[in-house]
Write a protein that holds these residues in place. Sequence first.
Motif, PDB file in Angstrom:
ATOM      1  N   LEU A 249       0.837  -1.197   0.000  1.00 22.73           N
ATOM      2  CA  LEU A 249       0.000   0.000   0.000  1.00 22.73           C
ATOM      3  C   LEU A 249       0.871   1.247   0.000  1.00 22.73           C
ATOM      4  O   LEU A 249       2.011   1.222   0.474  1.00 22.73           O
ATOM      5  N   ASP A 250       0.319   2.325  -0.517  1.00 22.80           N
ATOM      6  CA  ASP A 250       1.015   3.610  -0.566  1.00 22.80           C
ATOM      7  C   ASP A 250       0.593   4.434   0.645  1.00 22.80           C
ATOM      8  O   ASP A 250      -0.595   4.711   0.836  1.00 22.80           O
ATOM      9  N   ALA A 251       1.555   4.825   1.468  1.00 22.43           N
ATOM     10  CA  ALA A 251       1.248   5.539   2.710  1.00 22.43           C
ATOM     11  C   ALA A 251       0.590   6.890   2.473  1.00 22.43           C
ATOM     12  O   ALA A 251      -0.085   7.417   3.366  1.00 22.43           O
TER      13      ALA A 251
ATOM     14  N   ILE B   9       0.420  -9.837   5.023  1.00 27.11           N
ATOM     15  CA  ILE B   9       1.113  -8.677   5.594  1.00 27.11           C
ATOM     16  C   ILE B   9       0.814  -7.473   4.708  1.00 27.11           C
ATOM     17  O   ILE B   9       0.957  -7.538   3.484  1.00 27.11           O
ATOM     18  N   TYR B  10       0.387  -6.376   5.337  1.00 25.09           N
ATOM     19  CA  TYR B  10       0.137  -5.137   4.605  1.00 25.09           C
ATOM     20  C   TYR B  10       1.408  -4.284   4.670  1.00 25.09           C
ATOM     21  O   TYR B  10       1.743  -3.736   5.718  1.00 25.09           O
ATOM     22  N   VAL B  11       2.111  -4.220   3.554  1.00 27.12           N
ATOM     23  CA  VAL B  11       3.372  -3.482   3.489  1.00 27.12           C
ATOM     24  C   VAL B  11       3.064  -2.046   3.070  1.00 27.12           C
ATOM     25  O   VAL B  11       2.658  -1.792   1.934  1.00 27.12           O
ATOM     26  N   VAL B  12       3.240  -1.112   3.998  1.00 24.45           N
ATOM     27  CA  VAL B  12       2.938   0.295   3.719  1.00 24.45           C
ATOM     28  C   VAL B  12       4.232   0.996   3.312  1.00 24.45           C
ATOM     29  O   VAL B  12       5.129   1.206   4.134  1.00 24.45           O
ATOM     30  N   ASN B  13       4.326   1.341   2.040  1.00 23.89           N
ATOM     31  CA  ASN B  13       5.537   1.950   1.492  1.00 23.89           C
ATOM     32  C   ASN B  13       5.457   3.485   1.560  1.00 23.89           C
ATOM     33  O   ASN B  13       4.402   4.060   1.807  1.00 23.89           O
ATOM     34  N   LYS B  14       6.596   4.126   1.349  1.00 30.83           N
ATOM     35  CA  LYS B  14       6.739   5.590   1.318  1.00 30.83           C
ATOM     36  C   LYS B  14       6.483   6.235   2.684  1.00 30.83           C
ATOM     37  O   LYS B  14       5.917   7.324   2.774  1.00 30.83           O
TER      38      LYS B  14
ATOM     39  N   HIS C 165      -1.087  -6.555  11.514  1.00 30.43           N
ATOM     40  CA  HIS C 165      -0.604  -7.133  10.250  1.00 30.43           C
ATOM     41  C   HIS C 165       0.053  -6.108   9.323  1.00 30.43           C
ATOM     42  O   HIS C 165       0.211  -6.366   8.132  1.00 30.43           O
ATOM     43  N   TYR C 166       0.428  -4.947   9.843  1.00 27.10           N
ATOM     44  CA  TYR C 166       1.064  -3.915   9.023  1.00 27.10           C
ATOM     45  C   TYR C 166       2.573  -3.930   9.214  1.00 27.10           C
ATOM     46  O   TYR C 166       3.076  -4.240  10.293  1.00 27.10           O
ATOM     47  N   CYS C 167       3.289  -3.551   8.148  1.00 29.03           N
ATOM     48  CA  CYS C 167       4.738  -3.370   8.238  1.00 29.03           C
ATOM     49  C   CYS C 167       5.116  -2.130   7.431  1.00 29.03           C
ATOM     50  O   CYS C 167       5.103  -2.159   6.197  1.00 29.03           O
ATOM     51  N   PRO C 168       5.420  -1.015   8.092  1.00 30.57           N
ATOM     52  CA  PRO C 168       5.795   0.207   7.372  1.00 30.57           C
ATOM     53  C   PRO C 168       7.228   0.129   6.845  1.00 30.57           C
ATOM     54  O   PRO C 168       8.137  -0.307   7.557  1.00 30.57           O
ATOM     55  N   VAL C 169       7.435   0.541   5.595  1.00 29.68           N
ATOM     56  CA  VAL C 169       8.769   0.526   4.991  1.00 29.68           C
ATOM     57  C   VAL C 169       8.933   1.746   4.086  1.00 29.68           C
ATOM     58  O   VAL C 169       7.959   2.420   3.740  1.00 29.68           O
TER      59      VAL C 169
END
Length: 234
Positions: A15-17, A110-115, A132-136
């Motif tokens: 996902l886009d933050a 896993i919800y990968v939140v980018n930016k 279930h989120y992982c910010p990157v």
Amino acid sequence: VISTARTCNCILIVLDAIKPITHKRLIEKELEGFGIRLNKEPPNLTFRKKDKGGINFTSTVANTHLDLETVKAICGEYRIHNADVTLRFDATADDLIDVIEGSRVYIPCIYVVNKIDQITLEELEILDKLPHYCPVSAHLEWNLDGLLEKIWEYLNLTRIYTKPKGMNPDYEDPVILSSKTRTVEDFCNRIHKDMLKQFKYALVWGSSAKHKPQRVGKEHELEDEDVVQIIKKV
């Protein structure tokens, strides 16, 4: 793409933050429509068709969603008029439908939140509390190691190291087992299908061993990062 997703051991939704979180729900609905249930366990209920006797409904817990008439109505939609239904948790109508249809798959996600480099610290703290989120940040390579750790956790795999007789353990190339199939027998089958024919016993070092090493049989359940040495028949 959907057919591939049904066979996965873990799904990553990127996902886009800086974009609306509604995109997440759209993706989830698309996957749910194809029978993919994210971060859910299979419903703890039993459904068994029979030849006669009507619909028999029993429950071991208090129910707030289902009763006999609702169960009969749902079964009737599938032209099922004789079945035993047993609930072991407070199931919903959707849970019962999933079991009747029998085509659902339950996959960790896993919800990968980018930016995350483009949002405020307060917004990042909110994201960090969501399940279930992982910010990157792919651009700045922030928290990529954290993502790898989370993937390993959600895959629920077990690393087993081999130890040839008279040699040090091989920590570079572990044998990877599922947490659901991690006995010494599973370990042997993963290495070679004929190994069990020569199996005498195994020596185990690690958290599954009561003492180090512990002599065990093929039914012994291994833990992550155990070291195993197989002793063969003479």
